[in-house]
Design a protein around this motif. Sequence first.
Motif, mmCIF file in Angstrom:
data_model
loop_
_atom_site.group_PDB
_atom_site.id
_atom_site.type_symbol
_atom_site.label_atom_id
_atom_site.label_comp_id
_atom_site.label_asym_id
_atom_site.label_seq_id
_atom_site.Cartn_x
_atom_site.Cartn_y
_atom_site.Cartn_z
ATOM 1 N N HIS A 30 2.594 -2.975 -5.580
ATOM 2 C CA HIS A 30 1.655 -1.855 -5.431
ATOM 3 C C HIS A 30 0.542 -1.888 -6.481
ATOM 4 C CE1 HIS A 30 0.311 1.994 -3.908
ATOM 5 N NE2 HIS A 30 0.333 2.509 -5.115
ATOM 6 N N ASN B 230 0.815 -1.223 0.000
ATOM 7 C CA ASN B 230 0.000 0.000 0.000
ATOM 8 C C ASN B 230 0.842 1.264 0.000
ATOM 9 O OD1 ASN B 230 0.671 -1.216 2.582
ATOM 10 N ND2 ASN B 230 -0.260 0.574 3.536
ATOM 11 N N CYS C 197 -0.676 5.050 1.588
ATOM 12 C CA CYS C 197 -1.045 5.053 0.169
ATOM 13 C C CYS C 197 -1.126 6.482 -0.368
ATOM 14 C CB CYS C 197 -2.370 4.337 -0.037
ATOM 15 S SG CYS C 197 -3.786 5.174 0.706
#
Length: 179
Positions: A75, A43, A173
Amino acid sequence: MCDKKRLVLMSCCAPCSAGAIRQLADGAIPGVGDFIVLFYNPNIYPDFEYQKRLAEQIKYCEKLGVKYAVGDYNHDAWRECVRGLENEPERGARCSKCFAFRFAYAREFAAQHGYDAVGSVFGVSRFKDQNQVDAAARGACGEIIYMPIAWDESLRQKINHESEFYRQKYCGCEFSMRK
Ligand code: SF4
């Protein structure tokens, strides 16, 4: 007969996990014997931020002489998992998916490497909801025991105070960077 569990401790970063790892290394968590720190955080964005958090995590584990493992930094797969939830607020549906994605990896890791249980420090930050973390974990851990451990917050803060950890300014994120 020893019934202590072999635990996979999921960690997002050194500042959040410092107290928990110290407690585990000291044998201070009842019911847990052997343990390993698992850094699986696809993340985190961007790559250089991921590398900074990873390096700090490894440095701390090596300082304490504890085992650690590093998962894939996929990712793109994480983005696919949270597709459609990009605009959710922190603590919202995207975070539940994010936790579940990482706990599912931990479940596989535990099963493959002979661990009985999974725990995490994902709820340590004041921006996180421990109940949300627990719910995601229980849904994702399957046959592996989920151990929601009450970590010693004062110990964590003490170690953080004494250390010069790199401290990130957002959860991880790209969507949490906007906040
Ligand atoms: S804000 Fe944090 S927990 Fe939520 S989706 Fe982003 S990285 Fe995951």
